[in-house]
Structures are given as structure tokens and as C-alpha cells.
Design an enzyme around this catalytic site. Structure first.
Site, PDB file in Angstrom:
ATOM      1  NE  ARG A 184      29.096  49.038  42.200  1.00 36.20           N
ATOM      2  CZ  ARG A 184      28.211  48.501  41.513  1.00 36.20           C
ATOM      3  NH1 ARG A 184      27.886  48.885  40.383  1.00 36.20           N
ATOM      4  NH2 ARG A 184      27.231  47.593  42.307  1.00 36.20           N
ATOM      5  CG  HIS A 237      45.345  44.711  36.915  1.00 33.95           C
ATOM      6  ND1 HIS A 237      44.051  44.260  37.185  1.00 33.95           N
ATOM      7  CD2 HIS A 237      45.997  43.754  36.218  1.00 33.95           C
ATOM      8  CE1 HIS A 237      44.009  43.172  36.293  1.00 33.95           C
ATOM      9  NE2 HIS A 237      45.118  42.987  35.666  1.00 33.95           N
TER      10      HIS A 237
HETATM   11  C1  GRF Z   1      44.145  43.374  44.638  1.00 37.47           C
HETATM   12  O1  GRF Z   1      44.620  41.993  44.089  1.00 37.47           O
HETATM   13  C2  GRF Z   1      44.111  44.463  43.478  1.00 37.47           C
HETATM   14  O2  GRF Z   1      45.217  44.143  42.664  1.00 37.47           O
HETATM   15  C3  GRF Z   1      42.868  44.160  43.009  1.00 37.47           C
HETATM   16  O3  GRF Z   1      41.904  43.825  43.767  1.00 37.47           O
HETATM   17  C4  GRF Z   1      42.606  43.077  44.588  1.00 37.47           C
HETATM   18  C5  GRF Z   1      42.096  43.765  46.094  1.00 37.47           C
HETATM   19  O4  GRF Z   1      42.396  43.146  47.027  1.00 37.47           O
HETATM   20  N1  GRF Z   1      42.347  45.430  42.275  1.00 37.47           N
HETATM   21  P1  GRF Z   1      42.327  43.885  48.516  1.00 37.47           P
HETATM   22  O5  GRF Z   1      40.870  44.033  48.674  1.00 37.47           O
HETATM   23  O6  GRF Z   1      43.175  45.131  48.635  1.00 37.47           O
HETATM   24  O7  GRF Z   1      42.761  42.925  49.603  1.00 37.47           O
END
Ligand code: GRF
Length: 217
Positions: A107, A125
Site C-alpha cells: 500500500r 525494492h
Molecule cells: C520483496 O521482493 C521486496 O523487494 C518487495 O516485495 C517483496 C517482498 O517479499 N517490496 P517478502 O514478503 O519480504 O518475501
């Protein structure tokens, strides 16, 4: 009216310790990396709270297994985004949270929320920002045909994936890679740089100068 929060992260807070809240909507592997780093003593702070907008996400199981308090707050139960965010801010205030780590939280935060925690919200990210912003960073980079991609930890500002960059790590895309193998390699890097960025913050070593984050080491 929004609750109020201290605007600056001062020496006093640093001395009394940093309390972290992690926001998740999904699997929570980054949350797990943060928990593991804290358990090993690498992250010297308390992970006080895991907040999720998705009641059945696996991140919540990880939090419970680690004995961390969870707070589930679903947008559909609130009339406005503002009411929804005030509920979250109240929970953060109760736990005296001084750093928010977004870890797969799906969000966008409002301007007032971000200014309540200005320069105290980080995000991870799965691409080398400013390339491939948005919810499909890995797929978009893979399909574009880049030879190098990676992961980025940045401070959160109003624009999506647009805040000052704290740390990045690169990943080579090989001929044999599929989107899945690339995702695995990127996640591996994420799990290294997110705990490191958090610990740098805790040590007061991140200095934001405009778009740039200087690392005082
Ligand atoms: C990760 O790849 C992060 O970069 C992105 O969402 C994903 C989350 O993965 N914002 P997790 O839930 O930490 O396994």
C-alpha cells in the site's frame, strides 16, 4: 486530527534504543531476515510490531513464531484512508516506534503518514532504482532484457519507490536465468542489504542530504 510525532530522530531516542515496526502484506522473507539479524545481535533494536493489511499472509506466522506482537488492520474496515492510517499511527505510538521498515507492504502511504515519520520509513525494492519502479520490478527488468538488476533500500517519500537511496546491491542476469531464478538471487541480496540499512540507521550513520544519503562510516 492526526496524532503527533517527534519530527527528528534525536540522540535521546538513540540512547534509549530504537523500536522497529515492520509492515508486510506477503511472504515476509525480508521480515525473517530482519528477525534473524536481530536475533544474531547484528540489528541492535527491538522489533516491537509487525503490521499487516492482509490477515492470512505468511509474514504474520513468521512474526508470531518469533514472538513479535502483530497488528492486523484491513483497509476495508475503514471508511477513509485517513481513518485507516490513524489506526496504524495509534498502534505505532503505543509501541513508541521510531523506525518503520516496509517489507513487501503493498500500500502507498499518504503524505500525512509519511510526514509523521519523516525520514524514518524505509522500503526495499527488487530492482536497481530508479529503474523498474512499481509492483513488478523483477518481472519488468527480466522482460526488458537487462543484464544487471538488483535490490534497493531507500527512504520513503511521497513518490512511489522514489525516495533517497540508502543501499543497493547488483545481480547479474545470466543466459540461464528464468524470472524465478532471478527473483531468488535478488531476494538473497535483499536479505543482506535490508538488515544492514536498518543497523546503519540505528547507529545514526545515515545522513540525508537532498536526494543523497551519506553513510557515515
Ligand atoms: C520483496 O521482493 C521486496 O523487494 C518487495 O516485495 C517483496 C517482498 O517479499 N517490496 P517478502 O514478503 O519480504 O518475501
Amino acid at each position: 486530527m492526526n496524532p503527533t510525532f517527534p519530527k527528528t530522530y534525536g540522540e535521546q531516542e538513540r540512547k534509549s534504543g530504537v523500536n522497529i515496526a515492520v509492515f508486510c502484506s506477503g511472504n515476509g522473507t525480508n521480515l525473517q531476515a530482519i528477525i534473524d539479524s536481530q536475533k544474531k545481535g547484528y540489528i541492535k533494536a527491538d522489533i516491537k510490531l509487525v503490521i499487516s493489511d492482509t490477515p492470512d499472509c505468511y509474514a504474520l506466522t513468521r512474526a508470531k513464531d518469533a514472538g513479535i506482537k502483530i497488528f492486523v488492520v484491513e483497509r476495508k474496515n475503514f471508511k477513509t484512508k485517513k481513518d485507516f492510517e490513524i489506526e496504524i499511527l495509534e498502534a505505532l505510538k503505543k509501541e513508541n516506534i521510531s523506525l518503520i521498515a516496509l517489507a513487501g507492504y503493498m500500500r502507498m502511504l499518504s503524505k500525512s503518514f509519511i510526514s509523521a515519520y519523516e525520514n524514518k520509513i524505509m522500503n526495499i525494492h527488487p530492482a536497481l532504482l530508479p529503474s523498474f519502479k512499481g509492483a513488478h520490478g523483477i518481472k519488468d527488468a527480466f522482460e526488458y532484457g537487462v543484464k544487471i538488476t538488483g535490490a534497493t533500500v531507500h527512504f520513503v517519500t511521497l513518490g512511489m519507490d522514489a525516495g533517497p537511496i540508502i543501499l543497493q546491491s547488483s545481480v547479474k542476469v545470466t543466459e540461464d536465468d528464468t524470472e524465478e531464478t532471478l527473483a531468488e538471487a535478488i531476494h538473497e541480496e535483499e536479505h543482506k542489504i535490508y538488515p544492514r540499512a536498518i543497523q546503519l540507521f540505528i547507529e545514526g550513520k545515515l545522513k540525508i542530504e537532498g536526494r543523497k544519503v551519506r553513510i557515515l562510516e
